[in-house]
Design a protein around this motif. Sequence first.
Motif, PDB file in Angstrom:
ATOM      1  N   ALA A 157       0.835  -1.203   0.000  1.00  0.00           N
ATOM      2  CA  ALA A 157       0.000   0.000   0.000  1.00  0.00           C
ATOM      3  C   ALA A 157       0.874   1.259   0.000  1.00  0.00           C
ATOM      4  CB  ALA A 157      -0.932  -0.010   1.205  1.00  0.00           C
ATOM      5  N   TRP A 158       1.958   1.245   0.814  1.00  0.00           N
ATOM      6  CA  TRP A 158       2.870   2.389   0.873  1.00  0.00           C
ATOM      7  C   TRP A 158       3.547   2.600  -0.472  1.00  0.00           C
ATOM      8  CZ3 TRP A 158       4.019   6.834   2.606  1.00  0.00           C
ATOM      9  CH2 TRP A 158       5.302   7.376   2.491  1.00  0.00           C
ATOM     10  N   HIS A 159       3.985   1.524  -1.110  1.00  0.00           N
ATOM     11  CA  HIS A 159       4.654   1.629  -2.404  1.00  0.00           C
ATOM     12  C   HIS A 159       3.698   2.221  -3.454  1.00  0.00           C
ATOM     13  CE1 HIS A 159       7.475   0.759  -5.607  1.00  0.00           C
ATOM     14  NE2 HIS A 159       6.500   0.153  -6.260  1.00  0.00           N
ATOM     15  N   LEU A 160       2.457   1.721  -3.490  1.00  0.00           N
ATOM     16  CA  LEU A 160       1.462   2.233  -4.449  1.00  0.00           C
ATOM     17  C   LEU A 160       1.170   3.706  -4.165  1.00  0.00           C
ATOM     18  CD1 LEU A 160      -0.635   1.838  -6.712  1.00  0.00           C
ATOM     19  CD2 LEU A 160      -2.211   0.994  -4.947  1.00  0.00           C
ATOM     20  N   PHE A 161       0.984   4.028  -2.901  1.00  0.00           N
ATOM     21  CA  PHE A 161       0.684   5.402  -2.509  1.00  0.00           C
ATOM     22  C   PHE A 161       1.828   6.340  -2.896  1.00  0.00           C
ATOM     23  CE2 PHE A 161       0.162   8.998   0.299  1.00  0.00           C
ATOM     24  CZ  PHE A 161      -1.205   9.168   0.348  1.00  0.00           C
ATOM     25  N   LYS A 162       3.052   5.941  -2.555  1.00  0.00           N
ATOM     26  CA  LYS A 162       4.242   6.752  -2.837  1.00  0.00           C
ATOM     27  C   LYS A 162       4.429   6.937  -4.345  1.00  0.00           C
ATOM     28  CE  LYS A 162       8.218   4.970  -1.819  1.00  0.00           C
ATOM     29  NZ  LYS A 162       9.426   4.457  -1.191  1.00  0.00           N
ATOM     30  N   LYS A 163       4.216   5.867  -5.094  1.00  0.00           N
ATOM     31  CA  LYS A 163       4.363   5.941  -6.545  1.00  0.00           C
ATOM     32  C   LYS A 163       3.329   6.913  -7.137  1.00  0.00           C
ATOM     33  CE  LYS A 163       4.071   3.017 -10.640  1.00  0.00           C
ATOM     34  NZ  LYS A 163       3.714   1.695 -11.141  1.00  0.00           N
ATOM     35  N   THR A 164       2.123   6.893  -6.598  1.00  0.00           N
ATOM     36  CA  THR A 164       1.056   7.753  -7.112  1.00  0.00           C
ATOM     37  C   THR A 164       1.250   9.204  -6.691  1.00  0.00           C
ATOM     38  OG1 THR A 164      -0.455   5.866  -7.018  1.00  0.00           O
ATOM     39  CG2 THR A 164      -1.441   8.047  -7.245  1.00  0.00           C
ATOM     40  N   ALA A 165       1.599   9.424  -5.426  1.00  0.00           N
ATOM     41  CA  ALA A 165       1.767  10.789  -4.919  1.00  0.00           C
ATOM     42  C   ALA A 165       3.078  11.412  -5.420  1.00  0.00           C
ATOM     43  CB  ALA A 165       1.725  10.805  -3.395  1.00  0.00           C
ATOM     44  N   GLY A 166       4.030  10.573  -5.809  1.00  0.00           N
ATOM     45  CA  GLY A 166       5.268  11.050  -6.426  1.00  0.00           C
ATOM     46  C   GLY A 166       6.170  11.841  -5.510  1.00  0.00           C
ATOM     47  N   ASP A 167       6.785  12.874  -6.079  1.00  0.00           N
ATOM     48  CA  ASP A 167       7.796  13.668  -5.376  1.00  0.00           C
ATOM     49  C   ASP A 167       7.274  14.309  -4.104  1.00  0.00           C
ATOM     50  OD1 ASP A 167       9.634  12.998  -7.264  1.00  0.00           O
ATOM     51  OD2 ASP A 167       9.400  14.849  -8.421  1.00  0.00           O
ATOM     52  N   SER A 168       5.964  14.589  -4.046  1.00  0.00           N
ATOM     53  CA  SER A 168       5.436  15.256  -2.860  1.00  0.00           C
ATOM     54  C   SER A 168       5.635  14.410  -1.608  1.00  0.00           C
ATOM     55  CB  SER A 168       3.956  15.609  -3.045  1.00  0.00           C
ATOM     56  OG  SER A 168       3.184  14.454  -3.206  1.00  0.00           O
ATOM     57  N   VAL A 169       5.755  13.101  -1.754  1.00  0.00           N
ATOM     58  CA  VAL A 169       6.033  12.217  -0.615  1.00  0.00           C
ATOM     59  C   VAL A 169       7.500  11.822  -0.601  1.00  0.00           C
ATOM     60  CG1 VAL A 169       5.569   9.945   0.371  1.00  0.00           C
ATOM     61  CG2 VAL A 169       3.694  11.295  -0.538  1.00  0.00           C
ATOM     62  N   GLU A 170       8.020  11.494  -1.735  1.00  0.00           N
ATOM     63  CA  GLU A 170       9.376  10.957  -1.849  1.00  0.00           C
ATOM     64  C   GLU A 170      10.441  11.921  -1.341  1.00  0.00           C
ATOM     65  OE1 GLU A 170      11.569   7.820  -2.297  1.00  0.00           O
ATOM     66  OE2 GLU A 170       9.666   7.700  -3.339  1.00  0.00           O
ATOM     67  N   ASN A 171      10.308  13.181  -1.672  1.00  0.00           N
ATOM     68  CA  ASN A 171      11.370  14.142  -1.382  1.00  0.00           C
ATOM     69  C   ASN A 171      11.090  15.065  -0.195  1.00  0.00           C
ATOM     70  OD1 ASN A 171      12.757  13.137  -3.601  1.00  0.00           O
ATOM     71  ND2 ASN A 171      11.753  14.567  -4.987  1.00  0.00           N
ATOM     72  N   ASN A 172       9.999  14.860   0.508  1.00  0.00           N
ATOM     73  CA  ASN A 172       9.635  15.754   1.588  1.00  0.00           C
ATOM     74  C   ASN A 172       9.691  15.018   2.920  1.00  0.00           C
ATOM     75  OD1 ASN A 172       8.359  17.461   3.422  1.00  0.00           O
ATOM     76  ND2 ASN A 172       6.990  18.296   1.847  1.00  0.00           N
ATOM     77  N   LEU A 173      10.813  15.136   3.610  1.00  0.00           N
ATOM     78  CA  LEU A 173      11.011  14.425   4.881  1.00  0.00           C
ATOM     79  C   LEU A 173      10.028  14.886   5.956  1.00  0.00           C
ATOM     80  CD1 LEU A 173      14.904  14.237   5.004  1.00  0.00           C
ATOM     81  CD2 LEU A 173      13.283  12.475   4.273  1.00  0.00           C
ATOM     82  N   GLU A 174       9.604  16.136   5.893  1.00  0.00           N
ATOM     83  CA  GLU A 174       8.636  16.649   6.864  1.00  0.00           C
ATOM     84  C   GLU A 174       7.258  15.999   6.654  1.00  0.00           C
ATOM     85  OE1 GLU A 174       7.263  20.997   8.478  1.00  0.00           O
ATOM     86  OE2 GLU A 174       7.491  20.766   6.315  1.00  0.00           O
ATOM     87  N   LEU A 175       6.949  15.691   5.429  1.00  0.00           N
ATOM     88  CA  LEU A 175       5.641  15.133   5.078  1.00  0.00           C
ATOM     89  C   LEU A 175       5.560  13.615   5.261  1.00  0.00           C
ATOM     90  CD1 LEU A 175       2.880  15.810   3.825  1.00  0.00           C
ATOM     91  CD2 LEU A 175       3.931  15.502   1.590  1.00  0.00           C
ATOM     92  N   GLN A 176       6.681  12.923   5.150  1.00  0.00           N
ATOM     93  CA  GLN A 176       6.671  11.461   5.150  1.00  0.00           C
ATOM     94  C   GLN A 176       5.976  10.819   6.349  1.00  0.00           C
ATOM     95  OE1 GLN A 176      10.166   9.278   4.160  1.00  0.00           O
ATOM     96  NE2 GLN A 176      10.398  10.286   2.183  1.00  0.00           N
ATOM     97  N   PRO A 177       6.195  11.279   7.589  1.00  0.00           N
ATOM     98  CA  PRO A 177       5.498  10.634   8.707  1.00  0.00           C
ATOM     99  C   PRO A 177       3.979  10.739   8.589  1.00  0.00           C
ATOM    100  CG  PRO A 177       7.293  12.015   9.515  1.00  0.00           C
ATOM    101  CD  PRO A 177       7.154  12.291   8.048  1.00  0.00           C
ATOM    102  N   THR A 178       3.480  11.884   8.160  1.00  0.00           N
ATOM    103  CA  THR A 178       2.036  12.054   7.974  1.00  0.00           C
ATOM    104  C   THR A 178       1.552  11.189   6.832  1.00  0.00           C
ATOM    105  OG1 THR A 178       2.204  14.319   8.796  1.00  0.00           O
ATOM    106  CG2 THR A 178       0.199  13.748   7.587  1.00  0.00           C
ATOM    107  N   ALA A 179       2.330  11.135   5.758  1.00  0.00           N
ATOM    108  CA  ALA A 179       1.961  10.301   4.610  1.00  0.00           C
ATOM    109  C   ALA A 179       1.874   8.832   5.007  1.00  0.00           C
ATOM    110  CB  ALA A 179       2.965  10.485   3.473  1.00  0.00           C
ATOM    111  N   ARG A 180       2.814   8.363   5.802  1.00  0.00           N
ATOM    112  CA  ARG A 180       2.775   6.966   6.272  1.00  0.00           C
ATOM    113  C   ARG A 180       1.549   6.711   7.140  1.00  0.00           C
ATOM    114  NH1 ARG A 180       6.546   3.271   5.238  1.00  0.00           N
ATOM    115  NH2 ARG A 180       8.517   3.959   4.384  1.00  0.00           N
TER     116      ARG A 180
END
Length: 162
Positions: free
Chosen positions: A86-109
């Motif tokens: 689920a995380w891989h699919l989500f990350k792939k779909t949301a793209g750079d907004s999740v991949e490159n934003n360390l501040e956002l990653q905990p909320t995204a997870r």
Amino acid sequence: MLGFQFQGKDETTRAVELKQRLKKEMILIILDDIWKEVDLEKVGIPSKDDQKKCKIVLASRNEAVLRKDMGAQECFPIQHLSQEEAWHLFKKTAGDSVENNLELQPTAREVVKECEGLLPVAIVTIAKALKDESLAVWKNALEELRSSAPTNIREVEEKVYC
């Protein structure tokens, strides 16, 4: 895709038109995320007796709906995505907004964790709705998901719950 234009104005006439057209086609019809019995004849999908070239695939979280209500001949259980899938699919779909934003990653997870048990289409829809949004929007979406009312996340109600 059939290049078909309805002539009738009411649902019953349109169902008859659709049924006549589908009888002439070799086609696969997929009805996804069925929550209750669907009267195939009423919407114009040929009955078992009329299905020479028309095949139907039904998908539901509820096997009883498929077997008892819809009379499915075969059922194939499909497992939910694992947390990592689920995380891989989500990350792939949301793209750079999740991949490159360390501040956002905990909320995204946390958002993905709240998506546990949702269909991949829901995960993709939520990821697309949150892509390139601010941290505040992500946190609001997380609260919406936690309250089991994700209707205020742009496009989710329209694409997932309708």
